[in-house]
Motif scaffolding. Structure first.
Motif, PDB file in Angstrom:
ATOM      1  N   ARG A 111     -27.769  19.074 -33.666  1.00  0.00           N
ATOM      2  CA  ARG A 111     -26.944  19.331 -34.837  1.00  0.00           C
ATOM      3  C   ARG A 111     -27.297  20.668 -35.483  1.00  0.00           C
ATOM      4  O   ARG A 111     -27.229  20.831 -36.696  1.00  0.00           O
ATOM      5  CB  ARG A 111     -27.143  18.235 -35.887  1.00  0.00           C
ATOM      6  CG  ARG A 111     -26.422  16.985 -35.575  1.00  0.00           C
ATOM      7  CD  ARG A 111     -27.323  15.813 -35.372  1.00  0.00           C
ATOM      8  NE  ARG A 111     -26.502  14.656 -34.968  1.00  0.00           N
ATOM      9  CZ  ARG A 111     -25.793  13.966 -35.822  1.00  0.00           C
ATOM     10  NH1 ARG A 111     -25.791  14.262 -37.082  1.00  0.00           N
ATOM     11  NH2 ARG A 111     -25.067  12.969 -35.398  1.00  0.00           N
ATOM     12  N   LEU A 126     -19.286  21.351 -24.499  1.00  0.00           N
ATOM     13  CA  LEU A 126     -20.098  20.691 -23.478  1.00  0.00           C
ATOM     14  C   LEU A 126     -19.231  20.123 -22.361  1.00  0.00           C
ATOM     15  O   LEU A 126     -19.482  20.342 -21.184  1.00  0.00           O
ATOM     16  CB  LEU A 126     -20.919  19.574 -24.127  1.00  0.00           C
ATOM     17  CG  LEU A 126     -21.862  18.822 -23.205  1.00  0.00           C
ATOM     18  CD1 LEU A 126     -22.800  19.785 -22.495  1.00  0.00           C
ATOM     19  CD2 LEU A 126     -22.644  17.786 -23.993  1.00  0.00           C
ATOM     20  N   THR A 161     -26.964  22.094 -29.028  1.00  0.00           N
ATOM     21  CA  THR A 161     -26.315  22.066 -30.326  1.00  0.00           C
ATOM     22  C   THR A 161     -25.829  20.657 -30.651  1.00  0.00           C
ATOM     23  O   THR A 161     -25.992  20.164 -31.762  1.00  0.00           O
ATOM     24  CB  THR A 161     -25.106  23.025 -30.336  1.00  0.00           C
ATOM     25  OG1 THR A 161     -25.564  24.349 -30.089  1.00  0.00           O
ATOM     26  CG2 THR A 161     -24.385  22.968 -31.668  1.00  0.00           C
ATOM     27  N   LEU A 162     -25.255  20.035 -29.642  1.00  0.00           N
ATOM     28  CA  LEU A 162     -24.690  18.702 -29.848  1.00  0.00           C
ATOM     29  C   LEU A 162     -25.759  17.733 -30.333  1.00  0.00           C
ATOM     30  O   LEU A 162     -25.565  17.017 -31.308  1.00  0.00           O
ATOM     31  CB  LEU A 162     -24.081  18.211 -28.533  1.00  0.00           C
ATOM     32  CG  LEU A 162     -23.423  16.837 -28.574  1.00  0.00           C
ATOM     33  CD1 LEU A 162     -22.359  16.790 -29.661  1.00  0.00           C
ATOM     34  CD2 LEU A 162     -22.826  16.502 -27.226  1.00  0.00           C
ATOM     35  N   SER A 173     -26.650  24.834 -34.455  1.00  0.00           N
ATOM     36  CA  SER A 173     -26.114  25.774 -33.465  1.00  0.00           C
ATOM     37  C   SER A 173     -26.888  27.074 -33.433  1.00  0.00           C
ATOM     38  O   SER A 173     -26.706  27.885 -32.556  1.00  0.00           O
ATOM     39  CB  SER A 173     -24.664  26.082 -33.784  1.00  0.00           C
ATOM     40  OG  SER A 173     -24.582  26.725 -35.043  1.00  0.00           O
ATOM     41  N   ARG A 184     -19.160  25.091 -35.688  1.00  0.00           N
ATOM     42  CA  ARG A 184     -19.796  26.017 -34.770  1.00  0.00           C
ATOM     43  C   ARG A 184     -20.969  26.723 -35.401  1.00  0.00           C
ATOM     44  O   ARG A 184     -21.742  27.360 -34.715  1.00  0.00           O
ATOM     45  CB  ARG A 184     -18.823  27.136 -34.387  1.00  0.00           C
ATOM     46  CG  ARG A 184     -17.703  26.705 -33.549  1.00  0.00           C
ATOM     47  CD  ARG A 184     -16.822  27.912 -33.272  1.00  0.00           C
ATOM     48  NE  ARG A 184     -15.798  27.559 -32.338  1.00  0.00           N
ATOM     49  CZ  ARG A 184     -15.949  27.568 -31.030  1.00  0.00           C
ATOM     50  NH1 ARG A 184     -17.086  27.953 -30.509  1.00  0.00           N
ATOM     51  NH2 ARG A 184     -14.976  27.195 -30.235  1.00  0.00           N
ATOM     52  N   ASN A 244     -28.619  24.678 -21.552  1.00  0.00           N
ATOM     53  CA  ASN A 244     -27.235  24.736 -22.011  1.00  0.00           C
ATOM     54  C   ASN A 244     -27.200  24.597 -23.531  1.00  0.00           C
ATOM     55  O   ASN A 244     -27.558  23.559 -24.093  1.00  0.00           O
ATOM     56  CB  ASN A 244     -26.453  23.615 -21.342  1.00  0.00           C
ATOM     57  CG  ASN A 244     -25.018  23.611 -21.796  1.00  0.00           C
ATOM     58  OD1 ASN A 244     -24.739  23.702 -22.976  1.00  0.00           O
ATOM     59  ND2 ASN A 244     -24.116  23.508 -20.849  1.00  0.00           N
ATOM     60  N   GLU A 245     -26.753  25.638 -24.160  1.00  0.00           N
ATOM     61  CA  GLU A 245     -26.792  25.668 -25.619  1.00  0.00           C
ATOM     62  C   GLU A 245     -25.831  24.673 -26.265  1.00  0.00           C
ATOM     63  O   GLU A 245     -26.086  24.168 -27.358  1.00  0.00           O
ATOM     64  CB  GLU A 245     -26.489  27.069 -26.134  1.00  0.00           C
ATOM     65  CG  GLU A 245     -27.527  28.095 -25.759  1.00  0.00           C
ATOM     66  CD  GLU A 245     -28.896  27.763 -26.327  1.00  0.00           C
ATOM     67  OE1 GLU A 245     -28.968  27.098 -27.376  1.00  0.00           O
ATOM     68  OE2 GLU A 245     -29.895  28.161 -25.710  1.00  0.00           O
ATOM     69  N   ALA A 246     -24.743  24.436 -25.600  1.00  0.00           N
ATOM     70  CA  ALA A 246     -23.786  23.487 -26.180  1.00  0.00           C
ATOM     71  C   ALA A 246     -24.416  22.103 -26.268  1.00  0.00           C
ATOM     72  O   ALA A 246     -24.301  21.414 -27.282  1.00  0.00           O
ATOM     73  CB  ALA A 246     -22.514  23.446 -25.344  1.00  0.00           C
ATOM     74  N   ALA A 247     -25.097  21.727 -25.229  1.00  0.00           N
ATOM     75  CA  ALA A 247     -25.734  20.412 -25.229  1.00  0.00           C
ATOM     76  C   ALA A 247     -26.828  20.347 -26.298  1.00  0.00           C
ATOM     77  O   ALA A 247     -26.973  19.351 -27.003  1.00  0.00           O
ATOM     78  CB  ALA A 247     -26.318  20.117 -23.853  1.00  0.00           C
ATOM     79  N   ALA A 263     -19.232  21.719 -30.480  1.00  0.00           N
ATOM     80  CA  ALA A 263     -20.309  21.676 -29.493  1.00  0.00           C
ATOM     81  C   ALA A 263     -19.989  20.640 -28.426  1.00  0.00           C
ATOM     82  O   ALA A 263     -20.152  20.879 -27.230  1.00  0.00           O
ATOM     83  CB  ALA A 263     -21.634  21.353 -30.171  1.00  0.00           C
TER      84      ALA A 263
END
Lengths: 339, 339
Positions: free
Chosen positions: A58, B55, A54-55, A60, A115, A49-52, B51
């Motif tokens: 830090r 998520l 990225t989170l 993206s 983003r 999962n890219e969002a995770a 992000a």
DNA sequence: CTGAAAGCGCTAACAA
DNA sequence: TTGTTAGCGCTTTCAG
């Protein structure tokens, strides 16, 4: 349901940490475990999962591009340059076009915040300076074709509009044209202004002749080049050459001239700017100033990636990409220079 | 350091929940608290971390667009359509172009997984069907200009290539041209094939005449149109008209004809496809089939947003956007139809 | 070489 | 109307 790293871990009989190590190639993992994990991941069709990511990282892996609302070949080449370079570096491109005023740009800027890892901003409006206070901080930014001193201490990258226009004007003069008209872009546009300035400088130096009525303001579209040229033809005095500030307007000019039965380049010479791919295939082939659009995009990404790697430098870099004169037959040079 | 929701909460003397409520307009907040929060956020220059939001919300507000590696006005118009529609709906556009084979598309597909809420995929290669098994599941997808039955149960949206080409060919026939050559795009391209098919159908029905040597394969660039036309002119027999499968190739054809001293449309008629903005400004103005590129992009986004709102429908939708014949003077119709 | 556990910054119950 | 808290899915010490 979505399949997560835990599913893979369970399936492979290991912990999530080990799975993570495999996917990021960080830390040692026994060959045996690696195989089981890869197999399980494949079977489950797992994708991180890219969002995770990225989170926690830090980063993206995305770069934002803010472009004005302009169509045509030049912009599509810039985009290609951005895309190709970003892709090769494993980054994504978040684009947002259609911004023709400051408010629109600021909205888009806000929306991109958080983003993207870096930002490419093209805002050729002369008001660009007004953006400075709203530029996000903390991520590298590069401004394309903006007034270099107007946006505070930000990196810039530009096409040599002034030099290109001056070279073209000189060429027109060299070929023997004295009386030259110019079709400019909107005067709120920085590129348009610079090209006009280059034209003026060369004309002054070279002893050419122009006229207020021969300075026609367009907006970089074929239609505006066509209209402006028709206006020009209604004047009592006619120039020997027309320098259009981009190829689209030159195409419009060619159309108006053709319609009026005026032969190019015999009766009137025409030159453009940008050297879009089809310039060579117009009738007659269009003399133009080659603007490295693709390269502009590529370099912009290069700068950003550079800034992302290296420690931030405090002094902004301003770079100007050279243009190149491309002589074809629309300006009458061919007549003077037999092959 | 980065400023987070906790900083704002602390500064405003409230909990993070309340700050979140203010920023998402979810749940009641006293006017007093709201003001303090907004003020603190402003002062701290707080912007929510996208992000983290992605998520937890499982929504990135981003749409991915995978495009082939094609330049030119048509694609830039499709992009504009995508961008404008996405922007208006508060979505971002993640683009990735430059894909000319299946492997490249699959790589990009993988990279987008988890980053986007929906996907627009343009892969006019006839091999498109091979992508089907690798298409991500769980997010809506719309295929642009793909063979509609080839990619499994996926929504598609297309330009009416067949109908447009047939209408143009009929027109050429109506105007009195019998012997017609066609410049096609690469035969691996679905659009090219459909246009060729429309040409063939109309020619058969209308009693026109063609010839294997008059079917010239190009690649949608000006250069290929130019080269193909030169080859054509070396043939013993010449057609009365050339139908180029897109405007770029028509421009190349016009250049070759001009160079050879052949007058258009008197000695040979030329027609294109796409109706790019400058078609009207060519010399002579180019008769073409208008393809709604901008609209294509806009509708694709519309479909995706629709699917994102509504419960998923099990039967895929296939829609074809109509084209429109735009008659100008390059095909000789004007000569027959006085104003 | 591997696992447990502590977050990254945010949202959404649930309780108060 | 507000606060507490449990995750979202992942990476990364830090022990083992």
């Amino acid at each position: 349901m979505r399949v997560t790293i835990r599913d893979v871990a369970r399936e492979a009989g290991v912990s999530v940490a080990t799975v993570s190590r495999v996917f990021n190639d960080s830390g040692p993992v026994s060959e045996q475990a690696r195989l089981r994990i890869l197999e399980a991941a494949q079977r489950l069709r797992y994708a991180p999962n890219e969002a995770a990511r990225t989170l926690i990282n830090r980063r993206s892996q995305a770069i934002g591009a803010l472009l004005p609302d302009l169509h045509g070949e030049f912009f599509s080449e810039v985009m290609r340059g951005l895309d190709r370079a970003a892709q090769r570096a494993g980054h994504h491109l978040l684009v947002s076009g259609s911004h023709d005023d400051r408010a629109a740009v600021e909205g888009a800027l806000r929306a991109m915040r958080g983003r993207v890892d870096g930002l490419v901003l093209m805002f050729p409006d002369v008001e660009a300076a007004a953006l400075a206070p709203n530029l996000p901080t903390g991520i590298p930014i590069v401004l394309l074709n903006c007034p270099s001193d107007a946006c505070g201490p930000v990196d810039t990258l530009a096409i040599d509009n002034f030099g290109g226009a001056r070279a073209m004007t000189r060429h027109l003069l060299d070929v023997g044209h004295r009386r030259i008209a110019i079709l400019t872009g909107t005067l709120r546009n920085h590129d348009a202004l610079e090209r006009l300035r280059g034209f003026g400088a060369a004309l002054r130096d070279g002893g050419g002749e122009t006229h207020d009525r021969w300075r026609l303001v367009g907006d970089f579209t074929e239609a505006s080049g066509y209209d402006a040229t028709r206006r020009l033809l209604r004047e009592r005095e006619r120039p020997e050459a027309i320098f259009a500030s981009n190829d689209s307007m030159a195409i419009g000019a060619l159309a108006a001239l053709h319609e009026a039965g005026i032969e190019v380049p015999l009766e009137m010479a025409v030159a453009g700017f940008d050297d879009i791919p089809m310039a060579r295939y117009l009738s007659p082939p269009l003399t133009s100033v080659h603007a490295p659009a693709f390269e502009l995009g590529g370099r912009a990404i290069g700068r950003l990636l550079d800034a992302l790697e290296r420690p931030p430098r405090r002094t902004p870099r301003h770079e100007t990409l050279p243009t190149r004169l491309v002589v074809r037959s629309s300006c009458g040079a061919a007549a003077l220079q037999p092959p």
